[in-house]
Design an enzyme around this catalytic site. Structure first.
Site, PDB file in Angstrom:
ATOM      1  N   SER A 141      38.942  37.221  45.755  1.00  0.00           N
ATOM      2  CA  SER A 141      37.801  38.090  45.473  1.00  0.00           C
ATOM      3  C   SER A 141      37.341  37.780  44.069  1.00  0.00           C
ATOM      4  O   SER A 141      38.123  37.263  43.257  1.00  0.00           O
ATOM      5  CB  SER A 141      38.237  39.561  45.571  1.00  0.00           C
ATOM      6  OG  SER A 141      37.267  40.420  44.994  1.00  0.00           O
ATOM      7  N   TYR A 154      43.987  46.998  43.245  1.00  0.00           N
ATOM      8  CA  TYR A 154      43.404  45.888  43.996  1.00  0.00           C
ATOM      9  C   TYR A 154      43.194  44.659  43.106  1.00  0.00           C
ATOM     10  O   TYR A 154      43.538  43.537  43.490  1.00  0.00           O
ATOM     11  CB  TYR A 154      42.078  46.321  44.619  1.00  0.00           C
ATOM     12  CG  TYR A 154      41.442  45.261  45.480  1.00  0.00           C
ATOM     13  CD1 TYR A 154      42.069  44.823  46.644  1.00  0.00           C
ATOM     14  CD2 TYR A 154      40.213  44.694  45.147  1.00  0.00           C
ATOM     15  CE1 TYR A 154      41.499  43.847  47.448  1.00  0.00           C
ATOM     16  CE2 TYR A 154      39.630  43.722  45.942  1.00  0.00           C
ATOM     17  CZ  TYR A 154      40.273  43.303  47.088  1.00  0.00           C
ATOM     18  OH  TYR A 154      39.712  42.330  47.869  1.00  0.00           O
TER      19      TYR A 154
END
Length: 238
Positions: A141, A154
């Site tokens: 990501s 995260y």
């Protein structure tokens, strides 16, 4: 490079990016090993893949389960005789202030986003080394490169996944194994709080955009490795 008759294992294959990738690879004549937690959703993807003339095996379980991962790789080799590429796509997020994150949430995120990537790489690499070639693509990501308020769990998991990938690339390049990492911005998938296709996400990347990008990396000539690829929708600043 043609992907015809290649064997590719995709985790997180039941929906979103993984499903779109499986269907695109099926059109290119790839033998697929598909991994996810949902048996019903995986069976549906298998049916779609086989309707395109491709072969597919499905494996239902957690990517953080060592025994499951070993059995999945062993069964893939037994069925198809090889594993040409591995796409570690499984992942999810929990977004809270650090003081509000439970130990169970921390463990669950790292189990999937980090340990799952490690386990599948570890088990696939010996087979790739024996073949003298292979390709690992880890779907990270853009938050592997930046952080945001509420993203401590995260973001840290994606930083860890990225660091593992970068070190792994140095380890296995001499063995003819490519390691690529895709850093994506927002994608219109189930990952977010809204449903896939929600008008709010109309300007996000689509699962098909991501599938096209991953396939582009896989199709690079044998002597070419795309080490890193960052991709965003035009609507998102980075």
């Amino acid at each position: 490079m043609s992907l015809q008759n290649k064997t590719i294992l995709v985790t997180g294959a039941s929906k979103g990016i993984g499903r779109a990738l499986a269907l695109l690879l099926a059109e290119k004549g790839v033998n697929l090993s598909l991994v996810a937690r949902s048996e019903n959703e995986l069976l549906a993807v298998k049916t779609e893949v086989e309707s395109k003339g491709a072969k597919a095996e499905i494996f239902v379980g957690s990517v953080g389960d060592e025994h499951f991962v070993k059995e999945t790789i062993a069964s893939t080799i037994a069925t198809f005789g090889k594993i040409d590429a591995l796409v570690n796509n499984a992942g999810f997020g929990v977004f809270k202030q650090a003081a509000d994150i439970s130990t169970a949430e921390w463990d669950a995120i790292y189990e999937t986003n980090v340990k799952g990537t490690f386990l599948f790489c570890r088990e696939a690499i010996p087979h790739m080394k024996a073949a003298g070639e292979g390709h690992i693509i880890n779907i990270a990501s853009d938050v592997a490169k930046r952080v945001f308020d509420g993203g401590s769990l995260y973001c840290s998991s994606k930083y860890a996944q990225d660091a593992f990938s970068m070190a792994l690339r140095k380890e296995v390049r001499k063995d003819g194994i490519k390691v690529s990492v895709v850093y994506s911005g927002v994608v219109d998938t189930y990952f977010h709080s809204r449903e896939e296709g929600d008008p709010y996400q109309a300007k996000y990347l689509t699962s098909q955009n991501m599938a096209d990008t991953i396939t582009y990396i896989l199709e690079a000539p044998k002597h070419v490795v795309i080490d890193e690829l960052m991709i965003h929708p035009m609507s998102q600043e980075y």
